[in-house]
Design an enzyme around this catalytic site. Sequence first.
Site, short mmCIF file in Angstrom:
data_model
loop_
_atom_site.label_atom_id
_atom_site.label_comp_id
_atom_site.label_asym_id
_atom_site.label_seq_id
_atom_site.Cartn_x
_atom_site.Cartn_y
_atom_site.Cartn_z
N CYS A 290 -22.09 -23.39 -31.60
CA CYS A 290 -22.32 -21.91 -32.04
C CYS A 290 -21.70 -21.61 -33.58
O CYS A 290 -22.21 -21.00 -34.50
CB CYS A 290 -21.57 -20.83 -31.04
N LYS B 63 -21.22 -10.21 -32.08
CA LYS B 63 -21.41 -11.47 -31.45
C LYS B 63 -21.06 -12.40 -32.84
O LYS B 63 -20.12 -13.46 -32.85
CB LYS B 63 -22.48 -11.76 -30.94
N GLU C 239 -22.60 -13.34 -25.31
CA GLU C 239 -22.07 -13.81 -24.35
C GLU C 239 -21.03 -14.48 -25.23
O GLU C 239 -20.99 -14.89 -26.17
CB GLU C 239 -22.65 -14.97 -23.60
P1 NAD Z 1 -28.94 -24.50 -24.39
O1 NAD Z 1 -29.85 -25.40 -25.38
O2 NAD Z 1 -27.84 -25.35 -23.61
O3 NAD Z 1 -30.04 -23.72 -23.49
C1 NAD Z 1 -31.17 -23.26 -23.80
C2 NAD Z 1 -32.16 -23.51 -22.83
O4 NAD Z 1 -33.47 -22.73 -22.66
C3 NAD Z 1 -32.85 -24.93 -22.67
O5 NAD Z 1 -32.53 -25.66 -21.49
C4 NAD Z 1 -34.51 -24.78 -22.94
O6 NAD Z 1 -34.98 -25.73 -22.29
C5 NAD Z 1 -34.58 -23.49 -22.46
N1 NAD Z 1 -35.50 -22.58 -23.15
C6 NAD Z 1 -36.10 -22.63 -24.50
N2 NAD Z 1 -37.30 -21.99 -24.60
C7 NAD Z 1 -37.69 -21.59 -23.34
C8 NAD Z 1 -38.82 -20.92 -22.92
N3 NAD Z 1 -39.82 -20.51 -23.58
N4 NAD Z 1 -39.00 -20.67 -21.55
C9 NAD Z 1 -38.02 -21.13 -20.58
N5 NAD Z 1 -36.90 -21.88 -21.06
C10 NAD Z 1 -36.81 -22.22 -22.39
O7 NAD Z 1 -28.37 -23.48 -25.19
P2 NAD Z 1 -27.25 -22.60 -25.01
O8 NAD Z 1 -25.74 -23.27 -25.20
O9 NAD Z 1 -27.09 -21.96 -23.47
O10 NAD Z 1 -27.25 -21.26 -25.74
C11 NAD Z 1 -28.12 -20.37 -25.51
C12 NAD Z 1 -27.90 -19.15 -26.53
O11 NAD Z 1 -26.52 -18.57 -26.24
C13 NAD Z 1 -27.85 -19.41 -27.79
O12 NAD Z 1 -28.48 -18.33 -28.69
C14 NAD Z 1 -26.34 -19.63 -28.26
O13 NAD Z 1 -26.03 -19.26 -29.62
C15 NAD Z 1 -25.82 -18.61 -27.46
N6 NAD Z 1 -24.55 -18.85 -26.94
C16 NAD Z 1 -24.08 -19.97 -26.65
C17 NAD Z 1 -22.65 -20.37 -26.12
C18 NAD Z 1 -22.43 -21.64 -25.94
O14 NAD Z 1 -21.11 -21.99 -25.71
N7 NAD Z 1 -23.06 -22.80 -25.63
C19 NAD Z 1 -21.83 -19.35 -26.14
C20 NAD Z 1 -22.32 -18.05 -26.41
C21 NAD Z 1 -23.69 -17.88 -26.91
C1 UDX Z 2 -17.15 -20.52 -29.40
C2 UDX Z 2 -16.23 -19.06 -28.96
O1 UDX Z 2 -14.81 -19.46 -28.82
C3 UDX Z 2 -17.20 -18.33 -28.12
O2 UDX Z 2 -16.34 -17.27 -27.70
C4 UDX Z 2 -18.60 -18.15 -28.27
O3 UDX Z 2 -19.19 -17.74 -27.10
C5 UDX Z 2 -19.16 -19.56 -28.43
O4 UDX Z 2 -18.67 -20.35 -29.41
P1 UDX Z 2 -17.11 -22.85 -28.17
O5 UDX Z 2 -17.73 -23.27 -29.29
O6 UDX Z 2 -17.45 -23.22 -26.71
O7 UDX Z 2 -16.86 -21.20 -28.08
O8 UDX Z 2 -15.51 -23.42 -28.01
P2 UDX Z 2 -14.32 -23.06 -28.83
O9 UDX Z 2 -13.16 -23.01 -27.95
O10 UDX Z 2 -14.31 -21.89 -29.44
O11 UDX Z 2 -14.07 -24.43 -30.02
C6 UDX Z 2 -14.87 -24.44 -30.83
C7 UDX Z 2 -14.52 -25.46 -31.79
O12 UDX Z 2 -13.26 -25.17 -32.64
C8 UDX Z 2 -14.08 -27.02 -31.13
O13 UDX Z 2 -14.69 -28.18 -31.88
C9 UDX Z 2 -12.53 -26.59 -30.90
O14 UDX Z 2 -12.06 -28.11 -30.82
C10 UDX Z 2 -12.04 -26.19 -32.32
N1 UDX Z 2 -10.93 -25.45 -32.34
C11 UDX Z 2 -10.88 -24.48 -31.77
C12 UDX Z 2 -10.07 -26.01 -33.26
O15 UDX Z 2 -10.42 -26.76 -33.83
N2 UDX Z 2 -8.85 -25.24 -33.30
C13 UDX Z 2 -8.59 -24.08 -32.59
O16 UDX Z 2 -7.40 -23.64 -32.56
C14 UDX Z 2 -9.62 -23.66 -31.41
#
Ligand code: NAD
Ligand code: UDX
Length: 464
Positions: free
Chosen positions: A278, A222, A162
């Site tokens: 991330c 990713k 994602e």
């Molecule tokens: P999060 O912590 O917000 O959510 C994860 C959820 O999974 C939690 O609510 C937890 O309770 C649940 N969980 C864990 N183990 C479980 C199990 N065995 N059964 C059922 N539920 C379970 O995490 P997130 O930010 O959504 O990130 C999830 C993944 O996506 C990570 O690998 C992260 O690196 C990736 N990712 C995150 C972002 C972002 O912006 N947060 C963007 C892209 C990718």
């Molecule tokens: C990031 C990636 O952008 C996204 O594609 C991936 O799926 C998850 O990780 P996120 O961490 O949610 O997303 O936000 P992002 O907008 O990337 O910002 C990350 C951090 O960098 C923030 O603290 C933001 O303030 C900082 N940032 C971003 C800067 O300081 N300067 C910039 O120009 C851009």
Amino acid sequence: MNIKNICCIGAGYVGGPTMAVIAQKCPEINVTVVDINEERIKAWNDENVENIPIYEPGLPEVVKEARGRNLFFSTDVDAAIDKADMIFISVNTPTKTYGIGKGMAADLKFIELCARQIARVAKDDKIVVEKSTLPVRTAEALKNILDNTGNGVNYQILSNPEFLAEGTAVDDLMNPDRVLIGGDIDTAKGKEAVDALVDVYAHWVPRERLLTTNVWSSELSKLTANAFLAQRVSSINAMSELCEKTGADVNEVSKAVGMDSRIGAKFLKSSVGFGGSCFQKDILNLVYISKSFGLHEVADYLEQVIIMNDHQKRRFAAKIVQTLFNTVSGKKIALLGWAFKKDTNDTRESAAIYVADYLLNEQAEIVVYDPKVKTEQIYADLDYLNTRSSEENRARVTVVDGAYEATKDAHAVAVLTEWDEFKELDWQKIYKEMLKPAFLFDGRRLLERKTKEDIGFEFYAIGS
Ligand code: NAD
Ligand code: UDX
């Protein structure tokens, strides 16, 4: 192959919004999002859609449209697995805090638990989709668990990382630059699974943006994308320090550089340091993978992005101390913003946590205001660092409901998150109610220097 039932394990910042958008765009597919966190599921099911557990602009509307129609949130993980043709794994993959790879490798225990649960429950063929960000070749381990502990059913493993960013998740999901789907494209079954997921996204994403690759390329792309984005922020932040020494202005430099079409303008905004769940985690993971293949130069190169980012956070906090006549002991410092960026209530790895910790070590009294972050979260973030007792964190940090309450009688104000509302504050009033000289530190280049200096502030902004 026609997908009728989707299950997503993990109702977090990725699982929740991603599945809400799939459900909204594919009304004929039933989407069930499951989680072991009962409180989280309860919040997703809250009658008042504004109370869903994740603050993300536009998300309540999407959830409102699909919830109860073909979007469901539940804690019954087994039932959802059993019913699904396609299972997304969207659980957290944090940096390991113990054992081999501590502080670097991704902790895959939650992923493995999901695989074992799927293997135990599934009675018919399933497509398992890695939505979590995972080390390259994780699909191999997943397959191994599923094939060796399962009930003899066939599994196809896809990687579908994602790319959404928090704060803009709904827009990013509705209109993605690309959707990446990695699968076993050389076999008929693998191709069929890839096509099934392509068809889901094709409900709203133009076909030319649906990119199919082999699984390893998808997993590694990713991590690479996050490393490149973070690297740009560290690069401009490195320049911000040089700007401060030379009279250049980092915003002007960033504009001039970004207008080169080969470089591009995005992700060149200097800041107090990147945060979020991330960037750091994924780079450390890449560093760990590189080291494990003996690629030490690659690992060192990538690690510099983190070293620079840590330096930027420390440097900003140190600047506050130096400017306040080398001591902040007993002084009230107001922090505006705690989230790692605007338009999210997520605080994971937020620069604010580290700036606050630094200032607390210097015996400052901290007052925090953030429009969306809850008080308990702020204390939990500080407690997690384990720098001092949680009683002391509560005694020395106050969380308030408004910016004027935070800044009243403060020696200094630091803007740590670029919330739009901070631009619109009555800075004249803030100045009037602060102690003098009134110091204002802009860690986001959010505020205009001239108007603040005209009011009387001693103004410092990153990179100028
Ligand atoms: P999060 O912590 O917000 O959510 C994860 C959820 O999974 C939690 O609510 C937890 O309770 C649940 N969980 C864990 N183990 C479980 C199990 N065995 N059964 C059922 N539920 C379970 O995490 P997130 O930010 O959504 O990130 C999830 C993944 O996506 C990570 O690998 C992260 O690196 C990736 N990712 C995150 C972002 C972002 O912006 N947060 C963007 C892209 C990718
Ligand atoms: C990031 C990636 O952008 C996204 O594609 C991936 O799926 C998850 O990780 P996120 O961490 O949610 O997303 O936000 P992002 O907008 O990337 O910002 C990350 C951090 O960098 C923030 O603290 C933001 O303030 C900082 N940032 C971003 C800067 O300081 N300067 C910039 O120009 C851009």
